[in-house]
Design a protein around this motif. Structure first.
Motif, PDB file in Angstrom:
ATOM      1  N   THR A   1       0.848  -1.180   0.000  1.00 32.88           N
ATOM      2  CA  THR A   1       0.000   0.000   0.000  1.00 32.88           C
ATOM      3  C   THR A   1       0.883   1.228   0.000  1.00 32.88           C
ATOM      4  OG1 THR A   1      -0.079  -0.032   2.426  1.00 32.88           O
ATOM      5  CG2 THR A   1      -1.843  -1.165   1.252  1.00 32.88           C
ATOM      6  N   THR A   2       0.363   2.307  -0.504  1.00 33.15           N
ATOM      7  CA  THR A   2       1.147   3.533  -0.593  1.00 33.15           C
ATOM      8  C   THR A   2       1.187   4.217   0.765  1.00 33.15           C
ATOM      9  OG1 THR A   2       0.484   3.815  -2.891  1.00 33.15           O
ATOM     10  CG2 THR A   2       1.362   5.755  -1.759  1.00 33.15           C
ATOM     11  N   THR A   3       2.392   4.498   1.246  1.00 30.63           N
ATOM     12  CA  THR A   3       2.532   5.180   2.512  1.00 30.63           C
ATOM     13  C   THR A   3       2.404   6.681   2.313  1.00 30.63           C
ATOM     14  OG1 THR A   3       4.016   5.585   4.371  1.00 30.63           O
ATOM     15  CG2 THR A   3       5.042   5.258   2.235  1.00 30.63           C
ATOM     16  N   SER A   4       1.918   7.387   3.321  1.00 33.99           N
ATOM     17  CA  SER A   4       1.741   8.836   3.212  1.00 33.99           C
ATOM     18  C   SER A   4       3.055   9.576   3.402  1.00 33.99           C
ATOM     19  CB  SER A   4       0.723   9.314   4.257  1.00 33.99           C
ATOM     20  OG  SER A   4       1.170   8.981   5.565  1.00 33.99           O
ATOM     21  N   LYS A   5       4.066   8.923   3.953  1.00 38.04           N
ATOM     22  CA  LYS A   5       5.344   9.555   4.220  1.00 38.04           C
ATOM     23  C   LYS A   5       6.437   8.845   3.438  1.00 38.04           C
ATOM     24  CE  LYS A   5       8.529  11.960   6.460  1.00 38.04           C
ATOM     25  NZ  LYS A   5       8.771  13.397   6.214  1.00 38.04           N
ATOM     26  N   LEU A   6       7.068   9.582   2.535  1.00 37.31           N
ATOM     27  CA  LEU A   6       8.187   9.047   1.777  1.00 37.31           C
ATOM     28  C   LEU A   6       9.452   9.798   2.154  1.00 37.31           C
ATOM     29  CD1 LEU A   6       6.626   8.629  -1.787  1.00 37.31           C
ATOM     30  CD2 LEU A   6       6.989   6.861  -0.052  1.00 37.31           C
ATOM     31  N   TYR A   7      10.559   9.080   2.194  1.00 35.64           N
ATOM     32  CA  TYR A   7      11.826   9.651   2.624  1.00 35.64           C
ATOM     33  C   TYR A   7      12.828   9.656   1.472  1.00 35.64           C
ATOM     34  CZ  TYR A   7      10.100   8.924   7.383  1.00 35.64           C
ATOM     35  OH  TYR A   7       9.343   8.950   8.542  1.00 35.64           O
ATOM     36  N   PRO A   8      13.653  10.712   1.397  1.00 37.98           N
ATOM     37  CA  PRO A   8      14.801  10.603   0.504  1.00 37.98           C
ATOM     38  C   PRO A   8      15.714   9.500   1.014  1.00 37.98           C
ATOM     39  CG  PRO A   8      15.004  12.545   1.904  1.00 37.98           C
ATOM     40  CD  PRO A   8      13.640  11.972   2.158  1.00 37.98           C
ATOM     41  N   ALA A   9      16.483   8.920   0.135  1.00 36.33           N
ATOM     42  CA  ALA A   9      17.353   7.808   0.522  1.00 36.33           C
ATOM     43  C   ALA A   9      18.754   8.032  -0.036  1.00 36.33           C
ATOM     44  CB  ALA A   9      16.790   6.483   0.027  1.00 36.33           C
ATOM     45  N   LEU A  10      19.744   7.719   0.793  1.00 32.75           N
ATOM     46  CA  LEU A  10      21.142   7.774   0.380  1.00 32.75           C
ATOM     47  C   LEU A  10      21.728   6.378   0.522  1.00 32.75           C
ATOM     48  CD1 LEU A  10      23.376   9.844  -0.490  1.00 32.75           C
ATOM     49  CD2 LEU A  10      24.163   9.727   1.882  1.00 32.75           C
ATOM     50  N   ILE A  11      22.290   5.856  -0.567  1.00 32.08           N
ATOM     51  CA  ILE A  11      22.922   4.535  -0.566  1.00 32.08           C
ATOM     52  C   ILE A  11      24.422   4.759  -0.474  1.00 32.08           C
ATOM     53  CG2 ILE A  11      23.223   2.388  -1.847  1.00 32.08           C
ATOM     54  CD1 ILE A  11      20.478   3.066  -3.200  1.00 32.08           C
ATOM     55  N   ASN A  12      25.047   4.186   0.540  1.00 35.34           N
ATOM     56  CA  ASN A  12      26.442   4.489   0.860  1.00 35.34           C
ATOM     57  C   ASN A  12      27.343   3.257   0.705  1.00 35.34           C
ATOM     58  OD1 ASN A  12      28.508   6.356   2.238  1.00 35.34           O
ATOM     59  ND2 ASN A  12      28.595   4.519   3.489  1.00 35.34           N
ATOM     60  N   PHE A  13      28.582   3.524   0.224  1.00 34.18           N
ATOM     61  CA  PHE A  13      29.580   2.475   0.050  1.00 34.18           C
ATOM     62  C   PHE A  13      30.829   2.820   0.863  1.00 34.18           C
ATOM     63  CE2 PHE A  13      27.198   2.648  -4.013  1.00 34.18           C
ATOM     64  CZ  PHE A  13      26.531   1.432  -3.879  1.00 34.18           C
TER      65      PHE A  13
ATOM     66  N   HIS B   1      16.865  14.170   7.386  1.00 29.65           N
ATOM     67  CA  HIS B   1      15.664  13.369   7.652  1.00 29.65           C
ATOM     68  C   HIS B   1      15.474  12.338   6.539  1.00 29.65           C
ATOM     69  CE1 HIS B   1      14.846  16.247  10.797  1.00 29.65           C
ATOM     70  NE2 HIS B   1      14.936  17.228   9.923  1.00 29.65           N
ATOM     71  N   ALA B   2      16.568  11.639   6.258  1.00 31.86           N
ATOM     72  CA  ALA B   2      16.586  10.680   5.165  1.00 31.86           C
ATOM     73  C   ALA B   2      16.864   9.278   5.681  1.00 31.86           C
ATOM     74  CB  ALA B   2      17.656  11.081   4.137  1.00 31.86           C
ATOM     75  N   LEU B   3      16.551   8.306   4.862  1.00 36.64           N
ATOM     76  CA  LEU B   3      16.925   6.921   5.104  1.00 36.64           C
ATOM     77  C   LEU B   3      18.294   6.700   4.467  1.00 36.64           C
ATOM     78  CD1 LEU B   3      15.943   4.041   6.049  1.00 36.64           C
ATOM     79  CD2 LEU B   3      15.154   3.725   3.686  1.00 36.64           C
ATOM     80  N   VAL B   4      19.210   6.074   5.201  1.00 39.12           N
ATOM     81  CA  VAL B   4      20.538   5.785   4.672  1.00 39.12           C
ATOM     82  C   VAL B   4      20.748   4.276   4.686  1.00 39.12           C
ATOM     83  CG1 VAL B   4      23.013   6.187   4.856  1.00 39.12           C
ATOM     84  CG2 VAL B   4      21.413   7.992   5.515  1.00 39.12           C
ATOM     85  N   ILE B   5      21.163   3.755   3.546  1.00 40.82           N
ATOM     86  CA  ILE B   5      21.422   2.321   3.406  1.00 40.82           C
ATOM     87  C   ILE B   5      22.908   2.148   3.123  1.00 40.82           C
ATOM     88  CG2 ILE B   5      20.874   0.211   2.148  1.00 40.82           C
ATOM     89  CD1 ILE B   5      18.554   3.130   1.645  1.00 40.82           C
ATOM     90  N   SER B   6      23.630   1.565   4.069  1.00 41.40           N
ATOM     91  CA  SER B   6      25.056   1.337   3.896  1.00 41.40           C
ATOM     92  C   SER B   6      25.272  -0.115   3.468  1.00 41.40           C
ATOM     93  CB  SER B   6      25.820   1.647   5.183  1.00 41.40           C
ATOM     94  OG  SER B   6      27.193   1.845   4.938  1.00 41.40           O
ATOM     95  N   VAL B   7      26.084  -0.306   2.446  1.00 41.03           N
ATOM     96  CA  VAL B   7      26.138  -1.586   1.740  1.00 41.03           C
ATOM     97  C   VAL B   7      27.397  -2.375   2.095  1.00 41.03           C
ATOM     98  CG1 VAL B   7      26.109  -2.697  -0.532  1.00 41.03           C
ATOM     99  CG2 VAL B   7      24.866  -0.542  -0.171  1.00 41.03           C
ATOM    100  N   ASN B   8      27.217  -3.617   2.487  1.00 35.85           N
ATOM    101  CA  ASN B   8      28.324  -4.556   2.688  1.00 35.85           C
ATOM    102  C   ASN B   8      28.525  -5.347   1.399  1.00 35.85           C
ATOM    103  OD1 ASN B   8      29.851  -4.547   5.077  1.00 35.85           O
ATOM    104  ND2 ASN B   8      28.114  -5.302   6.262  1.00 35.85           N
ATOM    105  N   TYR B   9      29.128  -4.676   0.414  1.00 35.39           N
ATOM    106  CA  TYR B   9      29.451  -5.365  -0.830  1.00 35.39           C
ATOM    107  C   TYR B   9      30.558  -6.391  -0.571  1.00 35.39           C
ATOM    108  CZ  TYR B   9      33.122  -1.781  -0.683  1.00 35.39           C
ATOM    109  OH  TYR B   9      34.152  -0.963  -0.282  1.00 35.39           O
ATOM    110  N   ARG B  10      30.651  -7.379  -1.412  1.00 41.57           N
ATOM    111  CA  ARG B  10      31.661  -8.423  -1.224  1.00 41.57           C
ATOM    112  C   ARG B  10      33.046  -7.889  -1.612  1.00 41.57           C
ATOM    113  NH1 ARG B  10      28.991 -13.093  -4.613  1.00 41.57           N
ATOM    114  NH2 ARG B  10      28.423 -11.254  -5.852  1.00 41.57           N
ATOM    115  N   ARG B  11      34.062  -8.336  -0.868  1.00 44.19           N
ATOM    116  CA  ARG B  11      35.385  -7.737  -0.979  1.00 44.19           C
ATOM    117  C   ARG B  11      36.407  -8.700  -1.585  1.00 44.19           C
ATOM    118  NH1 ARG B  11      35.615  -6.345   5.288  1.00 44.19           N
ATOM    119  NH2 ARG B  11      35.068  -8.557   5.184  1.00 44.19           N
TER     120      ARG B  11
END
Length: 309
Positions: A56-68, A93-103
């Motif tokens: 369902t569509t949420t009423s609150k959407l956040y900007p997102a930053l994907i980090n490496f 006031h953003a969502l941040v997703i930090s990525v554990n990429y394979r090394r």
């Protein structure tokens, strides 16, 4: 690396823990495996339930930053940038997703870039569940992760995903220039990255030697064709260090982005700093200079995303 980061995290204020984590499958790489994602979110964010919330569509959407994270594609962890993630969460006031990429060396080039692209695609595909505003998705990274802040969007140019902004901290951008030549550009070589580490990183990530094209846009974005670079987002921030062998190539790249590609580049070189200076192990006090630098970058994110939205 682990000892230094442990001391770094002990400094006041303590590094925050992620609100939740996810593990996603690698689909773009020829080597199958898993990619870990760490989610940092503002207090108003509603944590998704497992495996997903109803569509369902949420009423609150956040900007997102994907980090490496950094570490020469060989060491490091997604939690290394917890302070940066917290600054973005708190100030944007953003969502941040930090990525554990394979090394590397177990997963050499181009696995990290492919894992990064997988992470971006997964976030966008699950935007509703994650409460992400797809029009306000950015990418950031440090050192090797700063390289990925450019190479991952280049890897995704043929997809429908849109990246709004790039924040690159002391990125590596040109592997066509031999490491010895890069070291010679450092004004204070005694302050630079230890030669032992950079040799280890290169031998690990570029293994097996002789089979990797150094001018690949997924390795050396600084020398990528301008037609490809024009597909990057219009807003780009590059932050460099005065005593760093990666400074000169980043400045050349910045000029290309501005002059050949007409990008809006916010550039700043931090004087009197060495590579990864913001990760100094200082458990005794606040790092005011780091906090100011992060706030400056956050101001750019808010400008691009729209302040107060």
């Amino acid at each position: 690396m682990s000892t230094g980061m442990a001391l770094h995290h002990l400094g006041p204020p303590p590094s925050p823990a992620p609100l939740f984590t996810r593990t996603i499958p690698a689909t773009l790489s020829a080597t199958r495996g898993d990619i870990g994602l760490l989610f940092y979110a503002p207090p108003s964010y509603s944590k998704p339930t497992e495996p997903s919330i109803p569509e369902t569509t949420t009423s609150k959407l956040y900007p997102a930053l994907i980090n490496f994270h950094g570490g020469g594609f060989t060491i490091g962890d997604a939690s290394d940038d917890a302070r940066w993630c917290h600054a973005v969460v708190d100030q944007c006031h953003a969502l941040v997703i930090s990525v554990n990429y394979r090394r590397a060396p177990e997963f050499p080039f181009p696995t990290a870039v492919e894992d990064g692209a997988d992470a971006v695609l997964w976030v966008l595909q699950h935007a509703n569940e994650l409460q992400v505003d797809c029009a306000r998705v950015g990418i950031s990274g440090f050192s090797a992760g700063g390289n990925m802040a450019f190479t991952v969007p280049l890897r995704l140019v043929e997809t429908a995903c849109t990246i709004s902004v790039i924040i690159a901290w002391y990125p590596s951008t040109d592997f066509t220039n031999p490491r010895a030549s890069r070291r010679m550009t450092n004004l204070r070589p005694e302050k630079g990255l230890p030669e032992m580490f950079t040799n280890l990183f290169d031998a690990s990530y570029l293994h097996p030697q002789g089979t990797v094209a150094m001018d690949s846009p997924y390795l050396s974005p600084g020398v990528a064709p301008k037609e490809l670079l024009r597909r990057l987002p219009d807003d780009i921030c590059i932050y460099t260090c005065e005593w760093d062998e990666l400074l000169a190539e980043a400045e050349r790249f910045k000029e290309r982005l501005e002059e050949e590609c007409e990008k809006r580049v916010r550039y700043k070189m931090f004087k009197g700093t060495r590579h990864a200076w913001d990760k100094n192990p200082n458990p005794m006090g606040r790092d005011v200079k780091r906090e100011a630098a992060y706030s400056e970058a956050c101001a750019e994110l808010k400008r691009v995303w729209g302040a107060g939205e």
